[in-house]
Design a protein around this motif. Structure first.
Motif, mmCIF file in Angstrom:
data_model
loop_
_atom_site.group_PDB
_atom_site.id
_atom_site.type_symbol
_atom_site.label_atom_id
_atom_site.label_comp_id
_atom_site.label_asym_id
_atom_site.label_seq_id
_atom_site.Cartn_x
_atom_site.Cartn_y
_atom_site.Cartn_z
ATOM 1 N N ASP A 3 2.849 -0.335 -6.668
ATOM 2 C CA ASP A 3 2.527 -1.498 -5.889
ATOM 3 C C ASP A 3 1.692 -1.008 -4.730
ATOM 4 O O ASP A 3 1.477 0.365 -4.706
ATOM 5 N N SER A 4 1.076 -1.744 -4.144
ATOM 6 C CA SER A 4 0.165 -1.461 -3.093
ATOM 7 C C SER A 4 0.563 -0.439 -1.931
ATOM 8 O O SER A 4 -0.066 0.489 -1.494
ATOM 9 N N GLU A 5 2.040 -0.575 -1.508
ATOM 10 C CA GLU A 5 2.529 0.292 -0.547
ATOM 11 C C GLU A 5 2.776 1.588 -0.997
ATOM 12 O O GLU A 5 2.325 2.566 -0.470
ATOM 13 N N THR A 6 3.130 1.762 -2.358
ATOM 14 C CA THR A 6 3.062 3.030 -3.003
ATOM 15 C C THR A 6 1.941 3.917 -3.007
ATOM 16 O O THR A 6 1.756 4.870 -2.815
ATOM 17 N N LYS A 7 1.050 3.284 -3.329
ATOM 18 C CA LYS A 7 -0.514 3.664 -3.642
ATOM 19 C C LYS A 7 -1.025 4.100 -1.984
ATOM 20 O O LYS A 7 -1.511 5.247 -1.893
ATOM 21 N N ALA A 8 -0.392 3.569 -1.053
ATOM 22 C CA ALA A 8 -1.107 3.740 0.158
ATOM 23 C C ALA A 8 -0.321 5.193 0.638
ATOM 24 O O ALA A 8 -0.603 6.077 1.261
ATOM 25 N N VAL A 9 0.994 5.092 0.144
ATOM 26 C CA VAL A 9 1.818 6.198 0.651
ATOM 27 C C VAL A 9 1.325 7.538 0.017
ATOM 28 O O VAL A 9 1.511 8.547 0.749
ATOM 29 N N GLU A 10 1.027 7.515 -1.139
ATOM 30 C CA GLU A 10 0.495 8.645 -1.823
ATOM 31 C C GLU A 10 -0.922 9.084 -1.371
ATOM 32 O O GLU A 10 -1.329 10.180 -1.558
ATOM 33 N N PRO A 12 -1.767 8.707 2.412
ATOM 34 C CA PRO A 12 -1.678 8.365 3.702
ATOM 35 C C PRO A 12 -2.905 8.541 4.489
ATOM 36 O O PRO A 12 -2.888 7.969 5.593
ATOM 37 N N GLU A 13 -3.730 9.743 4.106
ATOM 38 C CA GLU A 13 -4.789 9.788 5.288
ATOM 39 C C GLU A 13 -5.831 8.720 5.054
ATOM 40 O O GLU A 13 -6.686 8.580 5.933
ATOM 41 N N ASP A 14 -5.631 8.080 4.050
ATOM 42 C CA ASP A 14 -6.828 6.990 3.688
ATOM 43 C C ASP A 14 -6.456 5.675 4.480
ATOM 44 O O ASP A 14 -7.235 4.731 4.728
ATOM 45 N N HIS A 15 -4.965 5.602 5.135
ATOM 46 C CA HIS A 15 -4.546 4.578 5.680
ATOM 47 C C HIS A 15 -3.973 4.390 7.100
ATOM 48 O O HIS A 15 -3.206 5.643 7.206
ATOM 49 N N ALA A 16 -4.449 3.611 7.956
ATOM 50 C CA ALA A 16 -3.733 3.725 9.270
ATOM 51 C C ALA A 16 -2.275 3.032 9.300
ATOM 52 O O ALA A 16 -2.094 2.644 8.057
ATOM 53 N N GLU A 17 -1.477 3.408 10.072
ATOM 54 C CA GLU A 17 -0.148 3.162 9.927
ATOM 55 C C GLU A 17 0.071 1.707 9.821
ATOM 56 O O GLU A 17 0.814 0.995 9.388
ATOM 57 N N GLU A 18 -0.913 0.952 10.592
ATOM 58 C CA GLU A 18 -0.841 -0.620 10.649
ATOM 59 C C GLU A 18 -1.117 -1.035 9.250
ATOM 60 O O GLU A 18 -0.316 -2.084 8.597
ATOM 61 N N LEU A 19 -1.980 -0.499 8.452
ATOM 62 C CA LEU A 19 -2.072 -0.877 7.021
ATOM 63 C C LEU A 19 -1.029 -0.652 6.221
ATOM 64 O O LEU A 19 -0.524 -1.494 5.394
ATOM 65 N N ARG A 20 -0.472 0.448 6.591
ATOM 66 C CA ARG A 20 0.807 0.709 5.529
ATOM 67 C C ARG A 20 2.143 -0.283 5.953
ATOM 68 O O ARG A 20 2.806 -0.382 5.096
ATOM 69 N N LEU A 21 2.261 -0.504 7.158
ATOM 70 C CA LEU A 21 3.064 -1.540 7.599
ATOM 71 C C LEU A 21 2.896 -2.933 6.977
ATOM 72 O O LEU A 21 3.655 -3.570 6.451
ATOM 73 N N TRP A 22 1.560 -3.282 7.063
ATOM 74 C CA TRP A 22 1.121 -4.587 6.092
ATOM 75 C C TRP A 22 1.454 -4.549 4.981
ATOM 76 O O TRP A 22 1.957 -5.523 4.297
ATOM 77 N N LEU A 23 1.310 -3.453 4.035
ATOM 78 C CA LEU A 23 1.329 -3.353 2.677
ATOM 79 C C LEU A 23 3.026 -3.284 2.357
ATOM 80 O O LEU A 23 3.250 -3.762 1.313
ATOM 81 N N ARG A 24 3.663 -2.669 3.386
ATOM 82 C CA ARG A 24 5.356 -2.890 3.268
ATOM 83 C C ARG A 24 5.649 -4.225 3.249
ATOM 84 O O ARG A 24 6.567 -4.570 2.563
ATOM 85 N N LEU A 25 5.365 -5.078 4.167
ATOM 86 C CA LEU A 25 5.591 -6.256 4.471
ATOM 87 C C LEU A 25 5.100 -7.203 3.351
ATOM 88 O O LEU A 25 6.102 -7.955 2.811
ATOM 89 N N LEU A 26 4.019 -7.003 2.682
ATOM 90 C CA LEU A 26 3.435 -7.625 1.655
ATOM 91 C C LEU A 26 4.262 -7.383 0.461
ATOM 92 O O LEU A 26 4.689 -8.193 -0.370
#
Length: 163
Positions: A3-10, A12-26
């Motif tokens: 899912d998008s959240e897992t991709k972002a976590v892999e 993390p240097e490419d994503h701000a915390e807010e983006l990771r939060l958004w992906l977790r909510l989504l």
């Protein structure tokens, strides 16, 4: 499949915390909504939009206008019209002309529609409780508090954008 959240976590240097939060909510929303859609379809042969429409009407025993329903559901009048047509045909809804404005249609659940919706709603409530079973009451309160704060922040940002 990730899912998008897992991709972002892999990465993390490419994503701000807010983006990771958004992906977790989504991700959470998508997961829960998909499960509810599947259970409604399997158990009652009903779609989530039909369930949502019936839920709005269950709160309004005297009925609602199509316009009011679409505002509450946050969808277009056209989307509501198709749902209403099918639910009138199946005997779940009654449609009549407004007593105050002949151009306006008022819809409401029939006796059968209300009884069937309430059966679905009771099971739906159980499903939701099951999906959140691993959260303590304290967790739920804290999550509600944080989500209220999140909602206010998003509304404030949207207001700034419109101004």
């Amino acid at each position: 499949m990730l899912d998008s959240e897992t991709k972002a976590v892999e990465t993390p240097e490419d994503h701000a915390e807010e983006l990771r939060l958004w992906l977790r909510l989504l991700t959470c929303t998508t997961l829960i909504e998909g499960e509810v859609r599947g259970r409604l379809r399997q158990r009652f042969d009903v779609t989530l939009p039909r369930f949502d429409l019936m839920a709005q009407l269950d709160k309004a025993p005297d009925g609602m206008t199509l316009s009011d329903v679409s505002k509450r559901m946050m969808v277009s009048n056209g989307n509501v019209t198709g749902l209403v047509e099918r639910l009138v045909e199946s005997g779940h809804l009654d449609r009549r002309t407004s007593e105050t404005d002949r151009r306006v249609q008022v819809i409401r659940l029939t006796k059968v529609g209300r009884a069937e919706f309430r059966k679905m709603a009771a099971e739906h409530e159980t499903w939701i409780a099951d999906l959140f079973a691993d959260l303590t009451p304290k967790d739920v309160r804290e999550l509600m508090r944080l989500l209220a704060k999140t909602k206010a922040s998003a509304q404030k940002s949207a207001g700034r954008r419109r101004a």
